[in-house]
Design a protein around this motif. Sequence first.
Motif, mmCIF file in Angstrom:
data_model
loop_
_atom_site.group_PDB
_atom_site.id
_atom_site.type_symbol
_atom_site.label_atom_id
_atom_site.label_comp_id
_atom_site.label_asym_id
_atom_site.label_seq_id
_atom_site.Cartn_x
_atom_site.Cartn_y
_atom_site.Cartn_z
ATOM 1 N N TYR A 1 6.263 14.656 0.090
ATOM 2 C CA TYR A 1 6.221 15.512 0.821
ATOM 3 C C TYR A 1 5.891 17.250 0.005
ATOM 4 N N ALA A 2 4.650 17.662 0.742
ATOM 5 C CA ALA A 2 4.392 19.331 0.302
ATOM 6 C C ALA A 2 5.420 20.109 0.962
ATOM 7 N N ASP A 3 5.578 21.327 0.456
ATOM 8 C CA ASP A 3 6.061 21.846 0.242
ATOM 9 C C ASP A 3 6.286 22.786 1.614
ATOM 10 N N SER A 4 5.955 22.795 2.924
ATOM 11 C CA SER A 4 5.452 23.466 3.665
ATOM 12 C C SER A 4 6.415 22.295 4.502
ATOM 13 N N GLU B 1 -9.414 22.988 5.120
ATOM 14 C CA GLU B 1 -9.975 21.981 4.719
ATOM 15 C C GLU B 1 -8.540 20.975 5.234
ATOM 16 N N ARG B 2 -8.820 19.659 4.766
ATOM 17 C CA ARG B 2 -7.373 18.929 5.272
ATOM 18 C C ARG B 2 -6.698 18.868 3.815
ATOM 19 N N GLU B 3 -5.310 18.524 4.237
ATOM 20 C CA GLU B 3 -4.503 18.922 3.361
ATOM 21 C C GLU B 3 -3.392 17.621 3.574
ATOM 22 N N PHE B 4 -3.163 17.478 2.319
ATOM 23 C CA PHE B 4 -1.689 16.824 2.086
ATOM 24 C C PHE B 4 -0.537 16.928 3.086
ATOM 25 N N VAL B 5 -0.070 16.109 3.002
ATOM 26 C CA VAL B 5 1.145 15.854 3.876
ATOM 27 C C VAL B 5 2.184 15.187 3.782
ATOM 28 N N ALA B 6 2.851 14.310 3.734
ATOM 29 C CA ALA B 6 3.340 13.135 3.308
ATOM 30 C C ALA B 6 2.808 11.903 2.508
ATOM 31 N N ARG B 7 3.656 11.008 1.334
ATOM 32 C CA ARG B 7 3.406 9.916 1.331
ATOM 33 C C ARG B 7 4.603 9.198 1.152
ATOM 34 N N VAL B 8 4.505 7.761 1.424
ATOM 35 C CA VAL B 8 5.198 6.613 0.483
ATOM 36 C C VAL B 8 4.557 5.785 0.109
ATOM 37 N N TYR C 1 0.612 -1.450 0.083
ATOM 38 C CA TYR C 1 -0.512 -0.232 0.278
ATOM 39 C C TYR C 1 0.832 1.432 0.311
ATOM 40 N N THR C 2 0.176 2.191 -1.063
ATOM 41 C CA THR C 2 0.332 3.548 -0.071
ATOM 42 C C THR C 2 0.161 4.583 1.251
ATOM 43 N N VAL C 3 1.102 5.362 1.287
ATOM 44 C CA VAL C 3 0.191 5.483 3.065
ATOM 45 C C VAL C 3 0.871 6.734 2.815
ATOM 46 N N GLY C 4 -0.487 7.316 3.105
ATOM 47 C CA GLY C 4 -0.387 9.249 3.191
ATOM 48 C C GLY C 4 -0.740 9.488 4.715
#
Length: 120
Positions: free
Chosen positions: A58-61, A43-50, A31-34
């Motif tokens: 990764y998110a730029d922030s 709103e919910r935002e993306f942080v990182a995924r593997v 699985y990909t996990v984020g």
Amino acid sequence: VQLQASGGGLVQAGGSLRLSCAASGRAFSGYTVGWFRQAPGKEREFVARVGWSGGTTYADSVKERFTISRDVAKNTVYLQMNTMKADDTAVYYCAATRGFGLSQDGYVYWGQGTLVTVFS
């Protein structure tokens, strides 16, 4: 797949915290996990995924501050957060998908969230 996020808490700005996302019911390896986060009023935002192959995004922030990793033997994905800022305050969620996980909508399995509060 059932996901359990943990490790949230109170941390001073500049400090570190490590979140864990433990999977049960099925091995995480395929699985990909984020990690995602939702700050109050936002709103919910993306942080990182593997990805299942180990590639990370990764998110730029959070680049250069956060590191996502996975321990296949423990069926757990971690999010190491360093040099934390007040803007990192949010409920953090982990999620999993069989796909590439490039879109938040593609994640099928979600954990319950863990609260991270950064104070100055």
